[in-house]
Design an enzyme around this catalytic site. Structure first.
Site, short mmCIF file in Angstrom:
data_model
loop_
_atom_site.label_atom_id
_atom_site.label_comp_id
_atom_site.label_asym_id
_atom_site.label_seq_id
_atom_site.Cartn_x
_atom_site.Cartn_y
_atom_site.Cartn_z
N SER A 78 0.69 -1.18 -0.10
CA SER A 78 -0.04 0.13 -0.01
C SER A 78 0.71 1.45 -0.05
CB SER A 78 -0.95 0.10 1.28
OG SER A 78 -1.96 1.01 1.00
N HIS A 103 -1.99 -0.45 -4.92
CA HIS A 103 -3.21 -0.56 -4.97
C HIS A 103 -3.91 0.88 -4.89
CE1 HIS A 103 -4.83 -0.14 -0.76
NE2 HIS A 103 -3.78 -0.48 -0.45
#
Length: 173
Positions: A78, A103
């Site tokens: 992330s 993401h």
């Protein structure tokens, strides 16, 4: 200078539920008194966390005239994968068995419909910022980065090289 981020990226004082973590404030404190000309050697193992805090940490490290080397030991997921992009060219390493994950940004939101629409607009803005950072660091096109983020892409060093992104990762010797 050695620096380690071995937990979630959180706001000062802790995350959503008050748990600990690493904030931009704690990184700034660790860098206080260290010459900007001194290189930072970051060891990174984090599941990610706050986008705002992560971008602040990225900027603190990427803007150092002395440069920054990053070694992913475990995971940079992330927003932590974006922090890894602060590495100077040729100074990003992914240790054996370690991974990067990218993401789209996410949010927890409460409120009325207008509040939710405003949050979606903020997420779109954050996504554009993140795509720009990943694209500049990796040499990939923004469209390719967007596709990787949309798919929630997990990669080890070999996967990153297969993506034809030599700037994104280089295996440890």
């Amino acid at each position: 200078m050695q620096l380690s981020i071995l937990d979630a990226i959180t706001e000062p004082g802790g995350g959503f539920f008050g748990e600990g973590g690493t904030s931009s404030q704690s990184v700034a404190s660790a860098l206080a008194g260290v010459s900007p000309l001194e290189s930072v050697e970051l060891t990174l193992n984090s599941p990610g966390g706050s986008v705002v805090e992560g971008i602040a940490i990225y900027n603190m490290l990427a803007s150092r005239p002395g440069g920054c080397s990053v070694t992913v030991m475990g995971m940079a997921a992330s927003i932590a994968s974006l922090i890894a992009m602060a590495a100077s060219p040729g100074k990003l390493r992914i240790a054996e068995g370690s991974v990067l994950m990218m993401h789209n940004p996410r949010a927890r939101t409460m409120g009325e419909a207008d509040d939710l629409r405003a949050t979606a607009d903020k997420l779109d803005m954050m996504r554009r910022q993140m795509v720009g950072i990943y694209a500049r660091r990796s040499g990939m096109t923004p469209a390719r980065i967007e596709a990787l983020m949309d798919a929630e892409t997990w990669m080890d060093a070999d996967d990153a090289i297969r993506l034809d992104a030599p700037g994104l990762a280089k295996a440890l010797d």
